[in-house]
Design a protein around this motif. Structure first.
Motif, PDB file in Angstrom:
ATOM      1  N   ARG A  16      78.298  89.688  77.191  1.00 28.19           N
ATOM      2  CA  ARG A  16      77.112  89.983  78.010  1.00 28.19           C
ATOM      3  C   ARG A  16      77.403  89.549  79.441  1.00 28.19           C
ATOM      4  O   ARG A  16      78.538  89.301  79.805  1.00 28.19           O
ATOM      5  N   GLU A  48      80.547  71.963  83.052  1.00 25.39           N
ATOM      6  CA  GLU A  48      81.794  72.412  82.427  1.00 25.39           C
ATOM      7  C   GLU A  48      82.389  73.586  83.197  1.00 25.39           C
ATOM      8  O   GLU A  48      83.596  73.703  83.341  1.00 25.39           O
ATOM      9  N   GLY A  72      81.710  80.620  68.111  1.00 33.55           N
ATOM     10  CA  GLY A  72      80.791  79.759  67.387  1.00 33.55           C
ATOM     11  C   GLY A  72      81.364  79.227  66.085  1.00 33.55           C
ATOM     12  O   GLY A  72      82.341  79.755  65.548  1.00 33.55           O
ATOM     13  N   SER A 131      74.854  73.939  67.840  1.00 29.97           N
ATOM     14  CA  SER A 131      74.471  74.013  69.248  1.00 29.97           C
ATOM     15  C   SER A 131      74.078  72.630  69.746  1.00 29.97           C
ATOM     16  O   SER A 131      73.704  71.753  68.962  1.00 29.97           O
TER      17      SER A 131
HETATM   18  P1  NAP Z   1      78.182  78.991  71.980  1.00 30.45           P
HETATM   19  O1  NAP Z   1      77.711  78.279  73.191  1.00 30.45           O
HETATM   20  O2  NAP Z   1      77.171  79.483  71.009  1.00 30.45           O
HETATM   21  O3  NAP Z   1      79.091  80.214  72.500  1.00 30.45           O
HETATM   22  C1  NAP Z   1      79.521  81.228  71.659  1.00 30.45           C
HETATM   23  C2  NAP Z   1      79.981  82.386  72.516  1.00 30.45           C
HETATM   24  O4  NAP Z   1      80.531  83.366  71.655  1.00 30.45           O
HETATM   25  C3  NAP Z   1      78.860  83.069  73.290  1.00 30.45           C
HETATM   26  O5  NAP Z   1      79.341  83.443  74.550  1.00 30.45           O
HETATM   27  C4  NAP Z   1      78.575  84.305  72.441  1.00 30.45           C
HETATM   28  O6  NAP Z   1      78.058  85.385  73.157  1.00 30.45           O
HETATM   29  C5  NAP Z   1      79.977  84.637  71.999  1.00 30.45           C
HETATM   30  N1  NAP Z   1      80.003  85.516  70.850  1.00 30.45           N
HETATM   31  C6  NAP Z   1      79.430  85.337  69.630  1.00 30.45           C
HETATM   32  N2  NAP Z   1      79.731  86.362  68.818  1.00 30.45           N
HETATM   33  C7  NAP Z   1      80.509  87.211  69.534  1.00 30.45           C
HETATM   34  C8  NAP Z   1      81.135  88.433  69.258  1.00 30.45           C
HETATM   35  N3  NAP Z   1      81.041  88.999  68.051  1.00 30.45           N
HETATM   36  N4  NAP Z   1      81.866  89.021  70.225  1.00 30.45           N
HETATM   37  C9  NAP Z   1      81.986  88.467  71.439  1.00 30.45           C
HETATM   38  N5  NAP Z   1      81.404  87.295  71.777  1.00 30.45           N
HETATM   39  C10 NAP Z   1      80.681  86.671  70.833  1.00 30.45           C
HETATM   40  O7  NAP Z   1      79.148  78.091  71.087  1.00 30.45           O
HETATM   41  P2  NAP Z   1      80.404  77.168  71.394  1.00 30.45           P
HETATM   42  O8  NAP Z   1      81.052  77.475  72.683  1.00 30.45           O
HETATM   43  O9  NAP Z   1      81.191  77.249  70.139  1.00 30.45           O
HETATM   44  O10 NAP Z   1      79.753  75.722  71.524  1.00 30.45           O
HETATM   45  C11 NAP Z   1      79.041  75.137  70.431  1.00 30.45           C
HETATM   46  C12 NAP Z   1      78.151  74.010  70.978  1.00 30.45           C
HETATM   47  O11 NAP Z   1      78.960  72.919  71.391  1.00 30.45           O
HETATM   48  C13 NAP Z   1      77.362  74.452  72.201  1.00 30.45           C
HETATM   49  O12 NAP Z   1      76.085  73.889  72.148  1.00 30.45           O
HETATM   50  C14 NAP Z   1      78.152  73.856  73.345  1.00 30.45           C
HETATM   51  O13 NAP Z   1      77.398  73.620  74.512  1.00 30.45           O
HETATM   52  C15 NAP Z   1      78.643  72.560  72.714  1.00 30.45           C
HETATM   53  N6  NAP Z   1      79.836  72.099  73.445  1.00 30.45           N
HETATM   54  C16 NAP Z   1      79.636  71.317  74.539  1.00 30.45           C
HETATM   55  C17 NAP Z   1      80.729  70.910  75.283  1.00 30.45           C
HETATM   56  C18 NAP Z   1      80.517  70.085  76.506  1.00 30.45           C
HETATM   57  O14 NAP Z   1      79.414  69.644  76.763  1.00 30.45           O
HETATM   58  N7  NAP Z   1      81.536  69.859  77.295  1.00 30.45           N
HETATM   59  C19 NAP Z   1      82.017  71.299  74.935  1.00 30.45           C
HETATM   60  C20 NAP Z   1      82.188  72.108  73.813  1.00 30.45           C
HETATM   61  C21 NAP Z   1      81.083  72.508  73.075  1.00 30.45           C
HETATM   62  P3  NAP Z   1      76.510  85.768  73.022  1.00 30.45           P
HETATM   63  O15 NAP Z   1      75.774  84.735  73.822  1.00 30.45           O
HETATM   64  O16 NAP Z   1      76.452  87.133  73.586  1.00 30.45           O
HETATM   65  O17 NAP Z   1      76.166  85.705  71.555  1.00 30.45           O
END
Ligand code: NAP
Length: 467
Positions: free
Chosen positions: A212, A223, A332, A378
């Motif tokens: 998107r 970050e 994810g 999340s």
């Molecule tokens: P996330 O924030 O949910 O990101 C997942 C990404 O994958 C989104 O951009 C999503 O796009 C994309 N996506 C999902 N299905 C897809 C598909 N079929 N094709 C293409 N893109 C797709 O999850 P995450 O990065 O794994 O993080 C998990 C949690 O850990 C989050 O809350 C994050 O903030 C936290 N975390 C925090 C830190 C930090 O504070 N430094 C570091 C690492 C992780 P859409 O939005 O379009 O679905």
């Protein structure tokens, strides 16, 4: 074991409520903390983990080049040190002890074992060599004992053009770590073989792809900004992808977090490639269609998208092929069932009501859930604190109204495990591992080097016990 009629009906100092917390990551440790902080219900907590080490994603998820974030270990350690908390590592529920057996040893169980699996894209070529899940790469660079070294290191050896799919914080972690220089990573606690493999990886360009627009990206500004501070990488953004339609512009104006992200991206859209730097491209409105390659990934086909009124990515039919020797899907995490504990397949979470596990739609006495396996993958580490408190409040209320009772005398969990040949790692054993990792780090002037092999971790425990 049946309820003992002679046992006290409610917890007391002599007969505390025994609670097993399954998963010693932040959610589990915050649960133990919330249980031991209160004075109303006497408790004794066993904090169980399948690894010989505590801290879950704080150890094996937070990027090693984020030492300040990883320092939350010190805070978590204070809860581990509490006299009413017993760390019981190297014990897998479902293997070393069944869930039923565990439940017969304690009065309540809180599941806090997180979401360890990666989500799949469901597209052709996803299983080709050179295609990795972010979870695989992150586990590997954090030194998780179960990381698949051979697969990750083989993929990295050929990784000139890297495409990361997803624009969450994990995707930024992966892109940043791959774009860093060996000098930048040198002081981290990554295992030495990880540092060596990253230093040798021939990375020439990194592209992070959002399906998107930038206004829908889930990364956070802190970050995001960090990408602009890398020693030898330049972030590149196409200004055309930052143009907003009126509805999105209105939404952005009302959402300060998104507005901050866009301001950072706008600044970067002025960047030009710098000689000698790795271009780190953030590209939006592209969804992966298939991975291309015979024996291994050589490219990825993406489709241009537009975002509809509901905020969904809709394909435009316009296709583009990007060269890629390594594709990392960072889309994810997904929670998995524990043998004996069903998990909703779609959400990857345990069904619950305010933290009380639901079986057949009704609260199951003595079973609770907190953390990612409760609410999905999340939020940052701190979110687990509030979440754990909510679950513990329900558990304590159940103890107060008699729903949760103290059973009669039962065998001690650790004795049972030891008697059947398991090797539970207790707090003093973990301290031995901790000391061994610090000593290993000191040999190269670092604060710590993570030991990645389960056998090495257990050897440190045995060596300390033999002294
Ligand atoms: P996330 O924030 O949910 O990101 C997942 C990404 O994958 C989104 O951009 C999503 O796009 C994309 N996506 C999902 N299905 C897809 C598909 N079929 N094709 C293409 N893109 C797709 O999850 P995450 O990065 O794994 O993080 C998990 C949690 O850990 C989050 O809350 C994050 O903030 C936290 N975390 C925090 C830190 C930090 O504070 N430094 C570091 C690492 C992780 P859409 O939005 O379009 O679905």
């Amino acid at each position: 074991m049946a309820d003992d009629a002679a046992a006290p009906p409610s917890p007391s100092a002599d007969h505390p409520l025994r609670v097993a917390v399954v998963g010693a990551g932040p959610a589990g440790i915050f649960t133990a903390d919330a249980l031991t902080r209160q004075q109303d219900v006497p408790v004794a907590v066993d904090l169980i983990d399948r690894l010989p080490t505590p801290f879950g994603l704080v150890r094996h998820g937070i990027a090693p080049d984020h030492p300040r974030m990883r320092a939350i270990r010190d805070t978590l350690h204070r809860s581990l040190d509490h006299p009413l908390v017993r760390f019981v590592g190297n014990v897998e529920v479902g293997t070393d002890i069944t869930l039923d057996e565990l439940r017969r040893h304690v009065d309540a169980v809180v599941y806090t074992y997180g979401a360890a699996l990666d989500r799949h894209l469901g597209i052709d070529g996803e299983d080709l060599p050179g295609s990795l899940a972010a979870t695989e790469l992150v586990s590997w660079y954090c030194g998780h004992p179960d990381a698949d070294r051979a697969t990750v290191e083989s993929a990295l050896r050929r990784a000139r053009s890297v495409v990361v799919i997803g624009v969450g914080n994990v995707a930024l972690d992966v892109g940043r770590v791959l774009a860093r220089t060996a000098e930048e990573l040198e002081p981290t606690d990554m295992p030495q073989h990880v540092l060596d493999a990253l230093a040798a990886a021939p990375v020439e360009e990194v592209t992070v792809l959002g399906r998107r627009g930038p206004a829908q990206a889930t990364f956070t500004t802190q970050e995001l900004r960090e990408l602009g501070e890398l020693a030898r990488a330049t972030v590149l953004v196409d200004p055309a992808e930052l143009e907003l339609d009126p509805a999105t512009a209105e939404r952005v104006a009302a959402d300060r977090a998104v507005a901050r992200n866009l301001a950072v991206l706008k600044e970067w859209s002025q960047h030009r490639p710098e000689p000698g730097h790795v271009p780190l491209r953030l590209r939006f409105f592209r969804r992966p269609v298939r991975l291309i390659g015979e024996d291994r990934v050589t490219a990825i086909e993406v489709e241009r998208t537009a975002v509809d009124d509901e905020g969904r990515a809709v394909g435009t039919g316009e296709l583009e092929v990007l060269p890629a020797d390594l594709v990392v899907r960072s889309v994810g995490y997904l929670g998995t069932p524990l043998p004996g504990l069903p998990v909703d397949e779609r959400s990857g979470t345990v069904r619950h009501e305010d933290g009380r596990v639901l079986r057949d739609g009704r609260p199951s006495p003595g079973e609770y859930v907190a953390g990612w396996i409760k609410r999905g993958p999340s939020g940052v580490v701190g979110h687990n604190k509030h979440d754990a408190r909510e679950t513990v409040a329900g558990l304590l209320a159940d103890a107060a109204d008699g729903t949760l009772r103290v059973r009669g005398p039962v065998d001690d969990l650790v004795h049972t495990l030891q008697a059947r040949g398991a090797e539970p790692v207790l707090l003093e054993d973990w301290r031995a591992i901790d000391a061994a990792e610090q000593a290993l780090g000191a040999t190269r002037g670092r604060a710590r080097t993570t030991m990645h092999e389960r056998e090495a971790l257990l050897a440190a425990v045995r060596a300390a016990a033999a002294r």
